[in-house]
Scaffold this motif. Structure first.
Motif, PDB file in Angstrom:
ATOM      1  N   SER A  34       0.845  -1.177   0.000  1.00 16.43           N
ATOM      2  CA  SER A  34       0.000   0.000   0.000  1.00 16.43           C
ATOM      3  C   SER A  34       0.886   1.234   0.000  1.00 16.43           C
ATOM      4  CB  SER A  34      -0.921   0.022   1.225  1.00 16.43           C
ATOM      5  OG  SER A  34      -1.618   1.246   1.303  1.00 16.43           O
ATOM      6  N   LYS A  35       0.532   2.206  -0.837  1.00 19.77           N
ATOM      7  CA  LYS A  35       1.301   3.448  -0.887  1.00 19.77           C
ATOM      8  C   LYS A  35       1.042   4.335   0.314  1.00 19.77           C
ATOM      9  CE  LYS A  35      -2.136   4.803  -4.263  1.00 19.77           C
ATOM     10  NZ  LYS A  35      -2.319   5.099  -5.698  1.00 19.77           N
ATOM     11  N   PHE A  36       0.020   3.991   1.120  1.00 16.14           N
ATOM     12  CA  PHE A  36      -0.283   4.778   2.317  1.00 16.14           C
ATOM     13  C   PHE A  36       0.140   4.056   3.607  1.00 16.14           C
ATOM     14  CE2 PHE A  36      -3.552   5.828  -0.892  1.00 16.14           C
ATOM     15  CZ  PHE A  36      -3.220   7.156  -1.104  1.00 16.14           C
ATOM     16  N   ARG A  37       0.962   3.017   3.471  1.00 17.27           N
ATOM     17  CA  ARG A  37       1.339   2.252   4.660  1.00 17.27           C
ATOM     18  C   ARG A  37       2.119   3.103   5.658  1.00 17.27           C
ATOM     19  NH1 ARG A  37       1.719  -2.595   6.305  1.00 17.27           N
ATOM     20  NH2 ARG A  37       0.922  -3.411   4.346  1.00 17.27           N
ATOM     21  N   HIS A  38       2.958   3.985   5.167  1.00 15.10           N
ATOM     22  CA  HIS A  38       3.855   4.741   6.052  1.00 15.10           C
ATOM     23  C   HIS A  38       3.373   6.170   6.273  1.00 15.10           C
ATOM     24  CE1 HIS A  38       6.640   1.403   5.835  1.00 15.10           C
ATOM     25  NE2 HIS A  38       6.595   1.459   4.503  1.00 15.10           N
ATOM     26  N   ILE A  39       2.094   6.406   6.107  1.00 14.36           N
ATOM     27  CA  ILE A  39       1.556   7.736   6.355  1.00 14.36           C
ATOM     28  C   ILE A  39       1.768   8.115   7.819  1.00 14.36           C
ATOM     29  CG2 ILE A  39      -0.763   6.900   6.872  1.00 14.36           C
ATOM     30  CD1 ILE A  39      -1.886   9.320   5.445  1.00 14.36           C
ATOM     31  N   TYR A  40       2.100   9.379   8.078  1.00 15.72           N
ATOM     32  CA  TYR A  40       2.378   9.819   9.445  1.00 15.72           C
ATOM     33  C   TYR A  40       1.797  11.212   9.651  1.00 15.72           C
ATOM     34  CZ  TYR A  40       6.152  12.654   7.441  1.00 15.72           C
ATOM     35  OH  TYR A  40       6.867  13.574   6.707  1.00 15.72           O
ATOM     36  N   GLY A  41       1.623  11.584  10.908  1.00 17.14           N
ATOM     37  CA  GLY A  41       1.071  12.883  11.262  1.00 17.14           C
ATOM     38  C   GLY A  41       2.127  13.807  11.829  1.00 17.14           C
ATOM     39  N   LEU A 375      -3.309  19.391  12.343  1.00 14.81           N
ATOM     40  CA  LEU A 375      -2.569  18.133  12.249  1.00 14.81           C
ATOM     41  C   LEU A 375      -2.545  17.699  10.797  1.00 14.81           C
ATOM     42  CD1 LEU A 375      -4.126  16.201  15.282  1.00 14.81           C
ATOM     43  CD2 LEU A 375      -2.132  17.683  15.282  1.00 14.81           C
ATOM     44  N   SER A 376      -1.360  17.557  10.231  1.00 10.42           N
ATOM     45  CA  SER A 376      -1.204  17.186   8.826  1.00 10.42           C
ATOM     46  C   SER A 376      -0.843  15.713   8.719  1.00 10.42           C
ATOM     47  CB  SER A 376      -0.125  18.041   8.153  1.00 10.42           C
ATOM     48  OG  SER A 376      -0.479  19.403   8.159  1.00 10.42           O
ATOM     49  N   MET A 377      -1.582  14.987   7.858  1.00 15.72           N
ATOM     50  CA  MET A 377      -1.275  13.599   7.562  1.00 15.72           C
ATOM     51  C   MET A 377      -0.512  13.574   6.242  1.00 15.72           C
ATOM     52  SD  MET A 377      -2.802  12.706  10.259  1.00 15.72           S
ATOM     53  CE  MET A 377      -2.486  10.953  10.189  1.00 15.72           C
ATOM     54  N   ILE A 378       0.725  13.060   6.269  1.00 14.17           N
ATOM     55  CA  ILE A 378       1.659  13.188   5.154  1.00 14.17           C
ATOM     56  C   ILE A 378       2.103  11.807   4.686  1.00 14.17           C
ATOM     57  CG2 ILE A 378       3.933  14.060   4.476  1.00 14.17           C
ATOM     58  CD1 ILE A 378       3.493  16.374   6.382  1.00 14.17           C
ATOM     59  N   VAL A 379       2.152  11.658   3.374  1.00 14.32           N
ATOM     60  CA  VAL A 379       2.715  10.452   2.754  1.00 14.32           C
ATOM     61  C   VAL A 379       4.182  10.736   2.435  1.00 14.32           C
ATOM     62  CG1 VAL A 379       2.587   8.872   0.803  1.00 14.32           C
ATOM     63  CG2 VAL A 379       0.499   9.783   1.795  1.00 14.32           C
ATOM     64  N   PRO A 380       5.114   9.961   2.989  1.00 13.12           N
ATOM     65  CA  PRO A 380       6.538  10.266   2.759  1.00 13.12           C
ATOM     66  C   PRO A 380       6.942  10.002   1.306  1.00 13.12           C
ATOM     67  CG  PRO A 380       6.299   8.212   3.984  1.00 13.12           C
ATOM     68  CD  PRO A 380       4.929   8.805   3.876  1.00 13.12           C
ATOM     69  N   ARG A 381       7.437  11.032   0.645  1.00 10.27           N
ATOM     70  CA  ARG A 381       7.978  10.933  -0.713  1.00 10.27           C
ATOM     71  C   ARG A 381       9.285  11.731  -0.770  1.00 10.27           C
ATOM     72  NH1 ARG A 381       4.144   9.059  -4.618  1.00 10.27           N
ATOM     73  NH2 ARG A 381       2.948   7.503  -3.472  1.00 10.27           N
TER      74      ARG A 381
END
Length: 631
Positions: A34-41, A375-381
């Motif tokens: 999943s491309k959202f597996r490592h999403i973080y806040g 609070l920002s939810m960010i996908v690491p790229r």
């Protein structure tokens, strides 16, 4: 995260086949990609937060916060009525205690929602049994705002939840603690339908993506899918015996035809479930979360198909990825903070920062501090370029349908825009459905419904421009361009029984108000009409004052029809003196209302004649060459 581990099979001569390398590869353990597996806040710096805001301490289970790319609105703790704060989004830091509020409700404000197609329009519901719609100036409030655009009276008890329609303009849905949901046409300030299929308190409402259906969760432990135009239940779950007595929530999962619910079980465990609206006999999947006591509030991002779960009083936010195949929900991760939350405001996707790969932004209301944190939810790229795989086209500011088109039976999907440059990416097709039917019989199930609406807005002195005001739509401008006399003739029909006129000046021209039996109070004429939901005294919150204003307010009353054609006292003899007296005063009120309408029309005709004569003066001067400049 569930995973599979391959078990090694020892080779022996008795084995029919030896394991090949390909079989070993297939038997190796698998982890779902999943491309959202490592999403973080992330939590921003202090100067980007909003401090010194007295957040409400009400225990109602709404968000108490609404946000869009222009404004941040939050319900505040006040005494004597209800108010909420609305400030520009860029005005972060310490908020001045004297910041203007929106304060027109007589009771505590329970829910607020911004219009999805106009960032300057916000609706609010309150314990005073009303729903009000407000217009925010483009540069924010300079003083306390108590002048509403539309005031909707239809509920007998407090109104707990409101939701704007996702595709049709000026359609609003409200749910009260009188077990009823009312569908409003805000543009005309009138009810479209009253849905009274619930046997107990409604806990939540959620529109489908195209707005053809909406779901409700109720205290009677039933999940309902309702057709708003037909005012009937399209699908209904059986009574869920495993549910506890606490509030539970439901939300539509985009265009998948599924509904997500979060609830407490009989053993006080928090659980989630996924339902198929085509088969409501049992949920497709249930999953336990934990045994905490707070209510889980679901927030679904239909672009990324991620469900965020935040409990009131919790200090964490869980997020799940929704899939079309079993098991339908996949746990991703949790964002944990040190302070509990009272509610969360959700920024529309068009307000997220694509340079930071921000896929969701919450505005956290602290339960123990006067603080609001983004609070920002960010996908690491690694790269800061635009990533179209995590930013599909999202909902735009363009409505797909007008209110009349949707009421007539048309259904159309959302008009989407690109997150890269904002251009429209689709043109959804229009499909037909059944229009609003049985309106009279539906409205007869409800008490008298009263609405207040400003027919014409204040205009600067000496101005005859037809340009729209800030936050005003083209339809509103066209409505304003119609002569007031014609508008009043159209609006003041037989079911409108309240007229309040204040004509001190119009475009700089004084207007004489006739004195006599038709207008006993001079320039301010108010006629009160009693109804079960009318306020005990005339409402003044929405009646703007000023020396240079010409304002007309209309109160519309929809009541249960008593006979198909003629009044009751014309068809048969009243049975007692009370009914005879009631019929007599009813006729007097109708006669007085007609006289007021005639007086209003004549007054407006004289006013228009004076305006025409004033406009002819500069035209005559221009023709003769007087007053012309040499440049």
């Amino acid at each position: 995260m569930p995973f599979q581990v391959a078990m090694e099979v020892p080779f022996s001569e008795s084995s029919p086949k030896s394991p090949s390398p390909d079989n070993n590869r297939q038997m190796a353990f698998k982890i779902r990609s999943s491309k959202f597996r490592h999403i973080y806040g992330t939590i921003p710096k202090k100067d980007l937060c909003y401090e010194n805001i007295r957040i409400t301490r009400n225990t109602h289970d709404s968000n108490f916060c609404a946000v869009n790319p222009k404004f941040l609105a939050v319900v505040t703790e006040t005494g004597g009525g209800g108010s909420f704060l609305c400030i520009p989004l860029k005005q972060s830091g310490r908020v001045d205690p004297k910041t203007p509020h929106i304060c027109g409700h007589a009771g505590v404000v329970l829910d607020i929602k911004f219009n999805p197609f106009n960032d300057n329009i916000i609706a609010s519901s309150s314990e005073d049994c009303t729903v009000k719609v407000w217009s925010i100036p483009e540069d924010g409030l300079k003083s306390n705002l108590s002048e509403w655009i539309v005031d909707l009276h239809g509920h007998k008890r407090r109104v707990g939840y409101i939701e704007w329609h996702p595709t049709a303009e000026n359609i609003l849905l409200s749910a009260g603690f009188d077990y009823k949901c009312v569908l409003w046409n805000v543009e005309q300030a009138e009810p479209v339908n009253v849905i009274s299929c619930h046997d107990n308190t409604v806990f939540s409402m959620s529109w489908s993506q195209d707005g053809s259906l909406f779901s409700t969760s109720c205290k009677d432990k039933k999940l309902r899918i309702i057709d708003p135009r037909m005012a009937r239940v399209a699908a209904e779950s059986p009574v869920q015996d495993n549910l506890g007595s606490r509030s539970w929530k439901s939300v539509f999962l985009g265009d998948t035809g599924r509904v997500f619910t979060s609830y407490h079980s009989r053993f006080c465990d928090r659980e989630i479930a996924v339902w198929d609206i085509k088969n409501m006999s049992a949920p497709m999947r249930t999953e336990g979360i934990d045994n905490a006591s707070s209510i889980l509030l679901p927030y679904y991002d239909q672009d990324t198909k991620i469900m965020y779960l935040a409990g009131k009083g919790d200090s964490n936010i869980r997020y799940f990825e929704i899939d079309d195949e079993s098991p339908y929900t996949h746990y991703l991760n949790s964002f944990i903070t040190s302070d509990p939350q009272r509610g969360l405001g959700v920024m529309p996707k068009r307000g997220c920062n694509t340079d930071r790969c921000e896929v969701m932004r919450f505005y956290k209301l602290h339960a123990s501090k006067n603080l609001i944190e983004p609070l920002s939810m960010i996908v690491p790229r690694k790269s800061s370029v635009f990533h179209d795989d995590i930013y599909p086209p999202t909902a735009s500011l363009i409505p797909s349908l007008s209110a009349d088109e949707w009421i007539s039976g048309q259904t159309r999907g959302q008009i989407l825009m690109s997150m890269l440059d904002g251009h429209v990416t689709n043109s959804p097709k229009v499909t037909s459905a059944k229009a609003v039917q049985n309106k009279d019989s539906t409205l007869s199930q409800a008490p008298t419904i009263t609405t207040y609406k400003a027919v014409n807005r204040p205009r600067p002195e000496g101005s005859v421009s037809t340009q729209p005001y800030a936050g005003e739509t083209t339809a509103t401008t066209n409505h304003r361009s119609i002569p007031a006399s014609l508008r009043n003739i159209k609006q003041l029909s037989t079911n409108e029984e309240f007229v309040s006129i204040k004509n001190e000046k119009s475009n700089g021209v004084p207007v004489d108000t006739p004195d006599g039996p038709m207008s006993p109070s001079g320039s301010n004429t108010v006629k009160k009409v009693w109804s079960p939901t009318s306020p005990s005294k005339a409402t003044t919150n929405g009646f703007p004052g000023g020396d240079n204003e010409s304002v007309t307010h209309v109160k519309k009353v929809w009541s249960s029809p008593q006979s198909p054609a003629i009044p009751r006292w014309f068809g048969e003899t009243p049975t007692n003196e009370a009914e005879l007296r009631k019929a007599y005063f009813k006729q007097l009120e109708e006669i007085g209302s007609l006289k007021e309408q005639i007086s209003l029309k004549d007054k407006r005709i004289r006013q228009l004649e004076e305006e025409i004569s004033m406009l002819k003066l500069p035209v005559a001067g221009a023709e003769s060459g007087e007053g012309q400049s040499e440049c």
